[in-house]
Design a protein around this motif. Structure first.
Motif, PDB file in Angstrom:
ATOM      1  N   ALA A   1       8.817  31.378  87.643  1.00 48.14           N
ATOM      2  CA  ALA A   1       9.748  31.375  88.773  1.00 48.14           C
ATOM      3  C   ALA A   1       9.005  31.547  90.104  1.00 48.14           C
ATOM      4  N   HIS A   2       7.930  32.334  90.089  1.00 48.28           N
ATOM      5  CA  HIS A   2       7.170  32.550  91.325  1.00 48.28           C
ATOM      6  C   HIS A   2       6.570  31.247  91.823  1.00 48.28           C
ATOM      7  N   GLN A   3       5.936  30.482  90.936  1.00 52.56           N
ATOM      8  CA  GLN A   3       5.340  29.208  91.339  1.00 52.56           C
ATOM      9  C   GLN A   3       6.408  28.203  91.773  1.00 52.56           C
ATOM     10  N   GLN A   4       7.541  28.183  91.071  1.00 51.55           N
ATOM     11  CA  GLN A   4       8.613  27.265  91.442  1.00 51.55           C
ATOM     12  C   GLN A   4       9.144  27.560  92.842  1.00 51.55           C
ATOM     13  N   ALA A   5       9.263  28.855  93.177  1.00 52.67           N
ATOM     14  CA  ALA A   5       9.732  29.217  94.514  1.00 52.67           C
ATOM     15  C   ALA A   5       8.717  28.805  95.581  1.00 52.67           C
ATOM     16  N   LEU A   6       7.429  28.941  95.282  1.00 56.57           N
ATOM     17  CA  LEU A   6       6.410  28.547  96.249  1.00 56.57           C
ATOM     18  C   LEU A   6       6.363  27.039  96.445  1.00 56.57           C
ATOM     19  N   LEU A   7       6.542  26.287  95.357  1.00 53.85           N
ATOM     20  CA  LEU A   7       6.393  24.835  95.433  1.00 53.85           C
ATOM     21  C   LEU A   7       7.475  24.175  96.270  1.00 53.85           C
ATOM     22  N   VAL A   8       8.565  24.879  96.530  1.00 53.32           N
ATOM     23  CA  VAL A   8       9.578  24.353  97.446  1.00 53.32           C
ATOM     24  C   VAL A   8       8.966  24.145  98.830  1.00 53.32           C
ATOM     25  N   CYS A   9       7.957  24.957  99.158  1.00 49.33           N
ATOM     26  CA  CYS A   9       7.297  24.892 100.473  1.00 49.33           C
ATOM     27  C   CYS A   9       5.947  24.186 100.396  1.00 49.33           C
ATOM     28  N   ARG A  10       5.764  23.349  99.386  1.00 50.37           N
ATOM     29  CA  ARG A  10       4.473  22.674  99.225  1.00 50.37           C
ATOM     30  C   ARG A  10       4.142  21.839 100.455  1.00 50.37           C
ATOM     31  N   LYS A  11       2.882  21.924 100.881  1.00 49.37           N
ATOM     32  CA  LYS A  11       2.437  21.165 102.039  1.00 49.37           C
ATOM     33  C   LYS A  11       0.964  20.851 101.895  1.00 49.37           C
ATOM     34  N   GLY A  12       0.603  19.581 102.068  1.00 45.42           N
ATOM     35  CA  GLY A  12      -0.800  19.206 102.002  1.00 45.42           C
ATOM     36  C   GLY A  12      -1.237  18.846 100.591  1.00 45.42           C
ATOM     37  N   GLU A  13      -2.532  18.980 100.351  1.00 41.19           N
ATOM     38  CA  GLU A  13      -3.108  18.527  99.105  1.00 41.19           C
ATOM     39  C   GLU A  13      -3.141  19.630  98.065  1.00 41.19           C
ATOM     40  N   ALA A  14      -3.496  19.236  96.841  1.00 41.79           N
ATOM     41  CA  ALA A  14      -3.665  20.174  95.734  1.00 41.79           C
ATOM     42  C   ALA A  14      -5.037  19.934  95.122  1.00 41.79           C
ATOM     43  N   ASP A  15      -5.639  20.988  94.604  1.00 44.42           N
ATOM     44  CA  ASP A  15      -6.965  20.879  93.995  1.00 44.42           C
ATOM     45  C   ASP A  15      -6.838  20.917  92.479  1.00 44.42           C
ATOM     46  N   LEU A  16      -7.430  19.932  91.819  1.00 45.84           N
ATOM     47  CA  LEU A  16      -7.511  19.928  90.362  1.00 45.84           C
ATOM     48  C   LEU A  16      -8.721  20.750  89.960  1.00 45.84           C
ATOM     49  N   CYS A  17      -8.486  21.815  89.175  1.00 46.43           N
ATOM     50  CA  CYS A  17      -9.547  22.762  88.825  1.00 46.43           C
ATOM     51  C   CYS A  17      -9.641  22.912  87.311  1.00 46.43           C
ATOM     52  N   CYS A  18     -10.862  23.098  86.838  1.00 45.55           N
ATOM     53  CA  CYS A  18     -11.097  23.470  85.451  1.00 45.55           C
ATOM     54  C   CYS A  18     -11.748  24.858  85.469  1.00 45.55           C
ATOM     55  N   VAL A  19     -10.976  25.883  85.091  1.00 48.49           N
ATOM     56  CA  VAL A  19     -11.421  27.267  85.170  1.00 48.49           C
ATOM     57  C   VAL A  19     -11.518  27.833  83.760  1.00 48.49           C
ATOM     58  N   ARG A  20     -12.745  28.100  83.325  1.00 43.09           N
ATOM     59  CA  ARG A  20     -12.993  28.646  81.986  1.00 43.09           C
ATOM     60  C   ARG A  20     -12.306  27.802  80.907  1.00 43.09           C
ATOM     61  N   GLY A  21     -12.395  26.486  81.070  1.00 43.28           N
ATOM     62  CA  GLY A  21     -11.843  25.569  80.078  1.00 43.28           C
ATOM     63  C   GLY A  21     -10.359  25.296  80.209  1.00 43.28           C
TER      64      GLY A  21
END
Length: 341
Positions: free
Chosen positions: A127-147
């Protein structure tokens, strides 16, 4: 206020291979461009685009927008340091934007560009990420963190107007007790210190052993203590901000900037002092308070540990030991951290 929402991706083994290949190719192209740009003393994004766009498309097989994002990544690296050509790790994060990244299936998956075309990867978020994504702005970074695969999405979250307050929630910061507020709530640091000592002993034993399996285990343990401590700081900061917001008060914190330069610790205390992440806790409280509209002020910490909260008398004799406060003037007795708060 800019925050980052971490969206977990759940690719199949085949999709994971596609994503890994895309990261490797983009970072290979970025490293090549960094060398070329540094050799030609070309650092601006427009100039880098002019000399490298066609080569990135033809030689590295990048799509138009992937090439543009790679050029922008190199330009950002040159903004930090122009004295050397930066080299990108094979799995370093790669920026994506709307032309090569799209949310599909009602937000339960994302469509991503890869060298083999677009793939649809399931995504998991709370729910926290969903609430933040309503305000998404700009680019996103694709990351591989510890597999594990993540999308770090930049969100421009509006700040709540700060309310006026005539009362404050005092917060005393420490090592034995990480935070103590003036209402008497104590967030203890015993478990954090126990885990720090345990991790320190495990690392020392593995380093002494020095076998291949020991080195592999050391890589697995890397950052574990820091992640645990950051999780604890998030919980403490959330509790403090919610308490202040619920009661309509601001938060008054000790301003501990430069304390490590001012304090001389014994040898057996140095590890604990170095492990004290008071700045991280202060930052977490700050951004959560801005979202909630809670005012935060910094207080000079001098003499707060020996000043009586009731009569204001300051004396070294007020502290008979580390945990106790007993005023030599008015006789006020309280736990030392609570009195300081």
């Amino acid at each position: 206020m800019k925050l980052v929402a971490a969206v977990k991706l759940l690719p199949t083994p085949k999709q994971s291979a596609c994503l890994r290949a895309a990261l490797a190719r983009c970072n290979e192209a970025a490293s090549w461009l960094a060398v070329e740009g540094h050799a030609a003393s070309t650092y601006g994004q427009y100039d880098l685009h002019t000399i490298a766009y066609a080569a990135l498309r033809a030689c590295f097989g990048l799509s138009a927008q992937a090439a543009v994002r790679t050029i922008a990544k190199v330009n950002d690296a040159f903004k930090v340091n122009r004295n050397a050509a930066p080299a990108c790790r094979r799995n370093a994060a790669q920026p994506y934007e709307d032309r090569i990244l799209r949310s599909v299936q009602c937000g339960n998956a994302v469509s991503l560009w890869t060298l083999e075309g677009r793939i649809v990867v399931p995504a998991a978020m709370g729910a926290h990420q969903q609430a933040l994504l309503v305000c998404r702005k700009g680019e996103a970074d694709l990351c591989c963190v510890r597999g594990k695969w993540l999308l770090a999405v930049t969100c421009d979250v509006p700040e709540t107007d700060r309310f006026d307050t005539s009362d404050w929630l005092g917060v005393d910061l420490g090592i034995v007790n990480i935070a103590t507020d003036s209402d008497g709530r104590v967030h203890r640091g015993a478990e954090i210190e126990h885990k720090r000592r345990r991790q320190e002993q495990r690392r020392a034993g593995l380093q002494k052993r020095g076998t291949k399996a020991a080195r592999r285990r050391l890589r697995q343990l890397a950052g574990k203590q820091a992640r645990y401590q950051r999780h604890q700081n998030h919980g403490i900061s959330k509790a403090l901000v919610e308490a202040a917001q619920r009661t309509g008060r601001g938060i008054a914190l000790e301003d501990l900037q430069g304390i490590r330069d001012r304090v001389t610790a014994r040898r057996n205390q140095r590890a604990s002092l170095s492990n004290w992440s008071f700045r991280q806790l202060r930052t977490d409280i700050g951004y959560k308070a801005r979202r909630a509209g809670v005012p935060v002020i910094g207080i000079d910490p001098r003499n707060t540990f020996r000043e009586c909260a009731r009569c204001g008398h300051v004396d070294k004799k007020n502290r008979p030991d580390q945990a106790t406060f007993s005023c030599a003037s008015c006789g006020h007795n309280a736990p030392a951290d609570l009195n300081a708060a």
